[in-house]
Design a protein around this motif. Structure first.
Motif, short mmCIF file in Angstrom:
data_model
loop_
_atom_site.label_atom_id
_atom_site.label_comp_id
_atom_site.label_asym_id
_atom_site.label_seq_id
_atom_site.Cartn_x
_atom_site.Cartn_y
_atom_site.Cartn_z
N SER A 182 8.13 3.65 -1.70
CA SER A 182 7.03 3.31 -2.59
C SER A 182 7.20 4.04 -3.91
O SER A 182 7.83 5.09 -3.98
CB SER A 182 5.68 3.66 -1.95
OG SER A 182 5.57 5.06 -1.79
N SER B 246 0.20 3.34 -5.69
CA SER B 246 1.47 3.35 -4.98
C SER B 246 1.87 1.93 -4.61
O SER B 246 1.12 1.21 -3.95
CB SER B 246 1.35 4.19 -3.71
OG SER B 246 2.59 4.23 -3.02
N GLU C 279 4.75 -0.52 -2.75
CA GLU C 279 5.87 -0.55 -1.84
C GLU C 279 6.81 -1.69 -2.20
O GLU C 279 6.37 -2.77 -2.59
CB GLU C 279 5.38 -0.73 -0.40
CG GLU C 279 4.57 0.45 0.11
CD GLU C 279 4.15 0.28 1.55
OE1 GLU C 279 4.37 -0.81 2.11
OE2 GLU C 279 3.60 1.25 2.12
#
Length: 332
Positions: free
Chosen positions: A1, A8, A10
């Motif tokens: 991530s 955040s 991914e």
């Protein structure tokens, strides 16, 4: 991530890291269908439903496939697009079930014309017409239309259908002084100095800014910046939008009192007119009155949503915006 803008994100597939003078370049390699599933929720609101997700998936897949097929790389690292509005917004919204379904149910489907994939441009909101739908080349006609808060259109209830902001002349001068040299270095064909060198011209006093022409749909085709020591001609839709924007600017429109600047710090669109602000006999700045959000070419996503609400199918809508196309399936 990866942490971006405090969130955040991914990433699937492989991340390649390259050291450059500006920092570390991150290139994400992944299968086309995985890419499409991350573009759909980034470009089309999940609240618009499954049919809208299908429509967006076909657009996103066709756009990406056409670039890959014709080797349209954007850098020395083999990238075919970045993750911004300059190409397609990618992975800004995280996993969304409806978006993933839309991509899966249209897996491999692209739009073609004469057997070749089209370039399916799309954008957020129109000003009432797409770029080639009506002759709006006359400045008086275009200006009146863009200032009309009640102009009829399928998207007339959308936030960005009409917008405006006021910019003092001295703020414009500061923006131009800051941005024109860099824009000229990277896009020299879009910045032409007349009279003196660009540096000398923009160091003198800015006296006026005017739209020099329009394309058929009403989009500004150029700007003339007049200074005491010469003038600068500016062309290019994104160049003009970058030049006239500034961080943290808000826009007044008919559905909300203020709206934050859209991603990328661009003027919302190039469908705008400049109205001088006068203090007695002195021009002190401009009100920029505009319509729509995005480049205005191809499919309007909010118009597509309105048509879906009226009962049109996602295929009917694509056939309406991209006339003469066929639907083909690729194996990837």
């Amino acid at each position: 991530s990866i942490l971006r803008r405090g969130i955040s994100h991914e990433y699937e597939g492989v991340l390649d890291l390259y050291l450059s003078e500006q920092g570390i370049v991150i290139v994400n390699e992944l299968p086309l269908e995985d890419y499409v599933s991350k573009v759909v929720p980034s470009e089309m609101p999940v609240s618009y439903g499954l049919e809208a997700a299908k429509l967006q998936a076909v657009c996103a897949r066709t756009y990406a496939y056409e670039r890959i097929l014709h080797q349209k790389t954007i850098d020395n690292y083999g990238s075919f697009a970045d993750d911004s509005v300059d190409y397609q917004v990618y992975n800004s919204a995280g996993y969304q079930e409806i978006s993933a379904q839309g991509a899966k149910l249209t897996s491999g489907m692209i739009m073609t014309r004469d057997g070749a994939p089209i370039v399916p441009y799309y954008f957020s909101t129109s000003c009432g017409y797409t770029s080639d739908n009506r002759d709006m080349t006359d400045e008086t006609t275009a200006s009146a239309f863009l200032q009309d808060q009640n102009a009829a259109g399928l998207e007339s209830n959308m936030a960005w259908y009409r917008w405006r902001c006021e910019i003092p002349l001295d703020v414009m001068q500061e923006l131009f002084l800051k941005r024109l040299p860099a824009l000229s270095a990277s896009q020299s064909e879009c910045i032409k100095a007349e009279g003196e060198s660009l540096e000398k011209i923009i160091s003198s006093t800015l006296t006026s800014v005017q739209v020099t022409g329009r394309f058929a749909g009403g989009m500004a085709s150029g700007l003339k910046l007049t200074y005491e020591k010469g003038s600068v001609l500016v062309t290019g839709e994104l160049i003009m939008r970058k030049l006239l924007s500034e961080p943290n600017r808000t826009y007044q429109n008919k559905s909300e009192e203020t709206v934050s600047l859209s991603e990328g710090n661009y003027l919302p669109s190039a469908f705008f007119c400049l109205i001088p602000v006068m203090n007695q006999d002195t021009m002190t700045g401009y009100v920029i009155c505009g319509g729509g959000n995005g480049h205005g070419i191809g499919l309007s996503q909010n118009c597509a949503y309105q048509l879906l609400e009226q009962g049109k199918t996602w295929k009917e809508i694509l056939l309406f915006f991209y006339q003469g196309i066929a639907f083909d399936t690729i194996t990837w």
